[in-house]
Design a protein around this motif. Sequence first.
Motif, mmCIF file in Angstrom:
data_model
loop_
_atom_site.group_PDB
_atom_site.id
_atom_site.type_symbol
_atom_site.label_atom_id
_atom_site.label_comp_id
_atom_site.label_asym_id
_atom_site.label_seq_id
_atom_site.Cartn_x
_atom_site.Cartn_y
_atom_site.Cartn_z
ATOM 1 N N LEU A 130 1.067 -1.188 0.225
ATOM 2 C CA LEU A 130 0.356 -0.038 -0.012
ATOM 3 C C LEU A 130 1.299 1.160 -0.123
ATOM 4 O O LEU A 130 0.292 2.291 0.156
ATOM 5 N N GLU A 131 2.039 0.967 0.454
ATOM 6 C CA GLU A 131 2.761 2.481 -0.332
ATOM 7 C C GLU A 131 3.098 2.906 0.627
ATOM 8 O O GLU A 131 2.464 4.345 0.618
ATOM 9 N N GLY A 132 2.627 2.264 2.060
ATOM 10 C CA GLY A 132 2.699 2.927 3.691
ATOM 11 C C GLY A 132 1.171 4.075 3.348
ATOM 12 O O GLY A 132 1.265 5.099 4.473
ATOM 13 N N ARG A 133 0.733 4.219 2.689
ATOM 14 C CA ARG A 133 -0.188 5.101 2.513
ATOM 15 C C ARG A 133 -1.792 4.306 3.687
ATOM 16 O O ARG A 133 -2.732 3.877 2.449
ATOM 17 N N GLY A 155 -15.739 6.190 10.309
ATOM 18 C CA GLY A 155 -15.692 7.470 11.174
ATOM 19 C C GLY A 155 -14.382 7.832 10.448
ATOM 20 O O GLY A 155 -14.766 9.085 9.840
ATOM 21 N N ILE A 156 -12.960 7.178 10.642
ATOM 22 C CA ILE A 156 -11.935 7.618 9.249
ATOM 23 C C ILE A 156 -12.348 7.653 7.930
ATOM 24 O O ILE A 156 -11.734 9.272 7.532
ATOM 25 N N ARG A 157 -13.179 6.731 7.136
ATOM 26 C CA ARG A 157 -13.331 6.799 5.845
ATOM 27 C C ARG A 157 -14.270 7.536 5.654
ATOM 28 O O ARG A 157 -14.107 8.900 4.661
ATOM 29 N N LYS A 180 -6.135 4.554 2.372
ATOM 30 C CA LYS A 180 -6.396 3.285 2.701
ATOM 31 C C LYS A 180 -6.706 3.341 4.694
ATOM 32 O O LYS A 180 -6.401 3.442 4.629
ATOM 33 N N VAL A 181 -8.008 2.347 4.325
ATOM 34 C CA VAL A 181 -8.367 2.432 5.585
ATOM 35 C C VAL A 181 -8.433 0.532 6.065
ATOM 36 O O VAL A 181 -9.184 -0.427 5.645
ATOM 37 N N VAL A 182 -7.499 0.286 7.044
ATOM 38 C CA VAL A 182 -6.680 -0.922 7.233
ATOM 39 C C VAL A 182 -6.803 -1.607 8.597
ATOM 40 O O VAL A 182 -6.841 -1.013 9.682
ATOM 41 N N CYS A 183 -8.991 -2.257 8.898
ATOM 42 C CA CYS A 183 -8.453 -2.946 10.411
ATOM 43 C C CYS A 183 -7.527 -4.242 10.220
ATOM 44 O O CYS A 183 -7.238 -4.852 9.288
ATOM 45 N N PHE A 184 -6.919 -4.110 11.734
ATOM 46 C CA PHE A 184 -5.717 -4.956 11.485
ATOM 47 C C PHE A 184 -6.392 -5.720 12.884
ATOM 48 O O PHE A 184 -5.712 -4.905 14.187
ATOM 49 N N ASP A 203 -15.690 1.441 2.721
ATOM 50 C CA ASP A 203 -14.341 0.852 1.397
ATOM 51 C C ASP A 203 -13.615 0.648 2.352
ATOM 52 O O ASP A 203 -12.528 1.668 2.460
ATOM 53 N N PHE A 204 -13.075 -0.870 3.206
ATOM 54 C CA PHE A 204 -11.814 -0.914 4.475
ATOM 55 C C PHE A 204 -11.167 -2.167 3.415
ATOM 56 O O PHE A 204 -11.540 -3.124 2.819
ATOM 57 N N TYR A 205 -9.668 -2.318 4.280
ATOM 58 C CA TYR A 205 -9.644 -3.540 4.075
ATOM 59 C C TYR A 205 -9.558 -4.114 5.430
ATOM 60 O O TYR A 205 -9.971 -3.761 6.528
ATOM 61 N N TYR A 206 -9.945 -5.702 5.494
ATOM 62 C CA TYR A 206 -9.581 -6.270 6.915
ATOM 63 C C TYR A 206 -8.468 -7.070 6.911
ATOM 64 O O TYR A 206 -8.430 -7.985 6.787
#
Length: 320
Positions: free
Chosen positions: A41-44, A83-85, A104-108, A131-134
């Motif tokens: 994700l190139e740190g983004r 909330g972040i998205r 990008k917003v990523v749940c980890f 629109d998120f990654y989990y």
Amino acid sequence: MSETRFKTLRDVPLEEYLAPGNPLCAGCGATPVLRMFLKALEGRAVFVNAAGCFTLLHVYPYTPFKSSWMYTAFASAPAGAQGIRDALDILIEKGKIQPEEDIKVVCFTGDGAAYDIGLQSTSGAIERGLDFYYLVYDNEAYSNTGFQKSGATPYAASTATTLPTKLQREGHTGSKKDLFEIWRSHKPPYVATIAPSHIVDMLRKIESASKYRGPKLFISFTPCPTGWYHDTSESIRISKLAVECGVWPLKEAIYGEVKHTYTPRVLKPVEEYLKTQGRYKHLFHPQRQEHVIKAIQENIYQYWRRVAETEKLDIIIPSV
Ligand code: SF4
């Protein structure tokens, strides 16, 4: 998989977004996955972390990240991601940031949040089309509280709450939930399994998923020296064995259509995998529990017989 910039290990980006040295266990299988995720994700990215082992990764005022990180309670990482998205979308709409500056917003989270405690809020977020990654680091137990059984714990594994006893010699008598299928039943654009031993497969999947707007799941196999009782140097070898024995199938589903992205030509006996970890030691000592080992093996073969038939794959599956 379509055209990709990740063809061999030489294509792994050199830029680092996660600094070395952190308070997590040596040999943790999740750290290389997080490192690769950031590279892809190139740190983004903003990571939204539910309570778990990785809560220790970033403790104010110290951080190994170049990007942002936010904590939530166990159950509410997807609500934090929402909330972040929303905030990012509003900033774009108001022209305060340009669309190309979006992140990008990523749940980890660990498997405790992903399979159990946070499943309800995750289901809601998938249904809303967030629109998120989990990204799940699945070490198959609640490790940060003492390695109790979770919904991801596999049959016959020993955990703090499924210790083998005289009456229940096999350890855990239940089976692992199928999170891949739970997500797939919601029909999101992208669902995948990944493993820290298969870096190119992982990077290709993150690249492929980035083409889709909506919920995107990555379930990562996570060797855990602390809870699985293996040497810290063994994590990647165990990850490779999990894939080669068919314990951890590498696959993806795009809008529900499943495809296996790596197929072992000949499945190795599961015993090779089980013997690498202290959590399965009771299956071999003081006496071998042949019927339990056979049951685990047959379950794996049944899975791959179905896959071979559905996807017309050429796999050699021995009989038990
Ligand atoms: S307990 Fe396991 S999953 Fe948690 S940080 Fe340590 S090795 Fe990683």
